[in-house]
Design an enzyme around this catalytic site. Structure first.
Site, short mmCIF file in Angstrom:
data_model
loop_
_atom_site.label_atom_id
_atom_site.label_comp_id
_atom_site.label_asym_id
_atom_site.label_seq_id
_atom_site.Cartn_x
_atom_site.Cartn_y
_atom_site.Cartn_z
N GLU A 48 6.04 2.37 -9.94
CA GLU A 48 6.87 1.70 -8.93
C GLU A 48 8.36 1.96 -9.14
O GLU A 48 9.13 2.06 -8.18
CB GLU A 48 6.60 0.19 -8.93
CG GLU A 48 5.22 -0.19 -8.42
CD GLU A 48 4.15 -0.22 -9.52
OE1 GLU A 48 3.01 -0.63 -9.23
OE2 GLU A 48 4.48 0.16 -10.67
N GLN A 69 -1.62 -12.06 -10.56
CA GLN A 69 -0.52 -11.19 -10.14
C GLN A 69 0.50 -11.91 -9.26
O GLN A 69 1.13 -11.31 -8.39
CB GLN A 69 -1.05 -9.93 -9.44
CG GLN A 69 -1.78 -8.99 -10.41
CD GLN A 69 -2.05 -7.61 -9.84
OE1 GLN A 69 -2.17 -7.45 -8.62
NE2 GLN A 69 -2.16 -6.61 -10.70
N LYS A 99 0.14 -12.70 1.43
CA LYS A 99 -1.03 -11.98 1.96
C LYS A 99 -1.54 -12.61 3.25
O LYS A 99 -1.98 -11.89 4.17
CB LYS A 99 -2.14 -11.95 0.90
CG LYS A 99 -3.17 -10.85 1.14
CD LYS A 99 -4.02 -10.60 -0.09
CE LYS A 99 -4.96 -9.42 0.11
NZ LYS A 99 -5.79 -9.14 -1.08
#
Length: 577
Positions: free
Chosen positions: A67, A130, A179
């Site tokens: 990343e 996470q 999400k």
């Protein structure tokens, strides 16, 4: 910048359609003219990646190998093109791995939008798998950030994010999307953002301040310009050139300002700063007028502030009011975009030549050449020097390449000796000094400007911090040229240890792998040079290759970079040895 904002594709999607939040993200990017982004997928951002799969013909995603590589690639793309770079990652470690690149972009004023996935809204604050508070973590190193928890927020937040990232003094913006917001359906429409309440990206120019600056310039006997990246970010290169030529102003640059004025220009007197040129550093404390344009008086430029240009009047052309009087007290501050303010200044300044004053810089150049430059570029000792490698790169590229340098001794050598004929040609990590920057940034620069040669100049230490991005080159076939100057040390740290720590080389010796074999493992053509007689042909072969190429040059182990201003010293105390 405002001028840059006008060039952005302002595609309004006014007809409402019912789509998911994930698809809305893609449509927002397309509306902002984005056609390339860098990232790494994961669970919390998977809905966006699923929609991205459907738009592959319109929006190209580059899978980096880390990343951090995504952010540096986005930075390289932004710095080479002037557009907003885009990086995307999942939540938790994916998001935190973006932070170094975001911090680098913040201090170097690079326009970038980072998109991160996040756990569902009902899980926020529960230490879910996470889950990381990326908004809290990124707040100190972003120009703006926002967490989206409802799909309906997406269009407005994205429009605002791109506007903030590119306008005024550019910088990175982070958007975190839960999400559930990616799955939710809503009525989508899009309008680009043109203003934000309480945010004024470009201060109003005061024409009286411009006239006051002109009066000081017209009366100065020994004026000196120090310009920075603000000239490039403001797309003010032509206005800047017109001003310095009309007034005959000797002009020096910070490392991020390099290439705004061609290296060969008669009024270009070199680089300021810790490893800058002898003349502009010493004569900073002899000028009667210091004209700072688009630079922030960083400590690496000024040295000891109590002994910096105290004899001079100071004019500061600056877009960010927070930078004025922050480090150096100014006599006249001209706020605004450099393109506008320099254009306004031009009619008020008189045509002049400062021949005798300019000659003082040339006299210092001669001293520096004799003591430093000839030994760097034309060495008589057996071992290869970093400077002669840059000399051969200049010869092969004819000064037309984009040079992307990492951080360390090689960075200072590259910035000192690279020839630049056109703007946006010097890409490096300035304020943060991020080792590992160059390889992924070079990938981004080459993708943004495929018609230009891009040469990454890297040390053996920084190279290994992001060496995995050779995988990105393998997959994308990006034709970057990689030059590793290998001295088997963390060279800059070792230099300080030699000069200031009695040669106690604590943890700076590098035991390196076979870089050539590694490059070949990624299907990158590779060569190692250890002898001077092989250097020119190897560089020429690299530059003529149509594909990616890796060149390792084994250089002197204990060469130092001079001139050098020791930490805490005055610019007048610059050392030649």
């Amino acid at each position: 910048m405002e001028t840059r904002a006008k060039k952005v594709k302002e595609q309004s999607v006014k007809t409402s359609v019912t789509i998911s939040g994930a698809e809305a993200v893609i449509k927002c990017l397309l509306a902002e003219g984005v056609d390339l982004l860098y990232g790494y997928p994961g669970g919390a951002i998977m809905p966006v990646y699923d929609e991205l799969f459907k738009y592959q013909d319109k929006l190209h995603h580059v899978l980096t190998r880390h990343e951090q590589g995504a952010t540096h690639s986005a930075q390289g793309y932004a710095r080479a093109t002037g557009k907003v770079g885009v990086a995307m990652a999942t939540s938790g470690p994916g998001a935190t791995n973006l932070i170094t690149g975001i911090a680098d972009a913040q201090i170097d004023s690079t326009p970038m939008v980072c998109i991160t996935g996040q756990v569902a809204e009902h899980l926020l604050g529960t230490d879910a798998f996470q889950e990381t508070d990326i908004i809290g973590i990124s707040t100190p190193v972003t120009k703006w950030n926002y967490q989206i928890t409802k799909a309906s927020e997406i269009p407005e937040v994205f429009a605002k994010a791109f506007y903030i990232a590119r306008s005024g003094r550019p910088g990175p913006v982070l958007i975190d999307i839960t999400k559930n917001a990616q799955f939710e359906q809503f009525e989508f429409s899009y309008e680009p953002c043109t203003s934000v309440r309480s945010y004024k990206p470009v201060p109003t120019m005061d024409i009286e301040a411009v006239k006051s600056a002109a009066a000081l310039i017209n009366s100065a006997k020994k004026p000196l310009v120090v310009w920075g990246q603000g000239v490039i970010l403001g797309e003010a290169e032509e206005e800047f050139k017109a001003v310095v030529e009309k007034a005959g102003l000797p002009s020096a640059w910070t490392i991020l300002g390099a290439s705004a004025l061609p290296t060969s220009h008669t009024l270009n007197v070199g680089m300021v700063g810790m490893h800058g040129n002898y003349g502009p550093n010493r004569l900073t404390n002899e000028c009667d007028l210091l004209i700072a344009i688009g630079m922030r008086f960083d400590d690496r430029v000024t040295g000891d502030l109590n002994r910096y240009a105290k004899q001079a009047k100071v004019i500061h052309f600056e877009i960010d009011p927070a930078e004025v009087d922050k480090n150096v007290k100014t006599d006249v501050a001209v706020l605004g975009n450099a393109k506008e303010t320099l254009a306004a200044l031009l009619p008020f300044i008189e045509e002049k030549e400062h021949s005798a004053w300019l000659q003082e810089f040339r006299d210092h150049d001669a001293i520096e050449f004799d003591k430093v430059i000839k030994n760097d570029l034309y060495p008589t000792k057996e071992g290869l020097t970093m400077g002669e490698v840059m000399r051969e790169i200049n010869a092969a590229s004819e000064g037309n390449a984009i040079i992307v340098s990492d951080v360390g001794q090689h960075q200072m050598i590259a910035c000192r000796y690279a020839d630049f004929k056109q703007t946006k040609s010097n890409i490096t990590s300035g304020g943060l000094g991020t080792m590992g920057f160059a390889l992924p940034a070079a990938i981004g620069a080459k993708m943004g400007m495929p018609e230009r040669e891009v040469v990454a100049v890297i040390g053996d230490g920084g190279y290994q911090m992001t060496i995995q991005e050779l995988g990105t080159i393998l997959q994308t076939k990006t034709a970057v040229k990689i030059v590793v100057l290998n001295n088997d040390y963390l060279g800059m740290v070792r230099q300080w240890q030699q000069l200031f720590f009695d040669k106690r080389y604590a943890s700076t010796t590098m035991v390196n792998p076979d870089f050539v074999t590694i490059a070949k493992g990624y299907s990158v053509e590779a060569k190692r040079v250890t002898k001077r007689e092989d250097l020119a042909d190897a560089v020429k072969e690299m530059m003529e290759s149509k594909d990616a190429y890796f060149l390792e040059v084994c250089v002197e182990k204990e060469d130092n970079v001079f001139p050098m201003i020791p930490t805490g010293s005055s610019v007048s105390d610059i050392r030649l040895s």
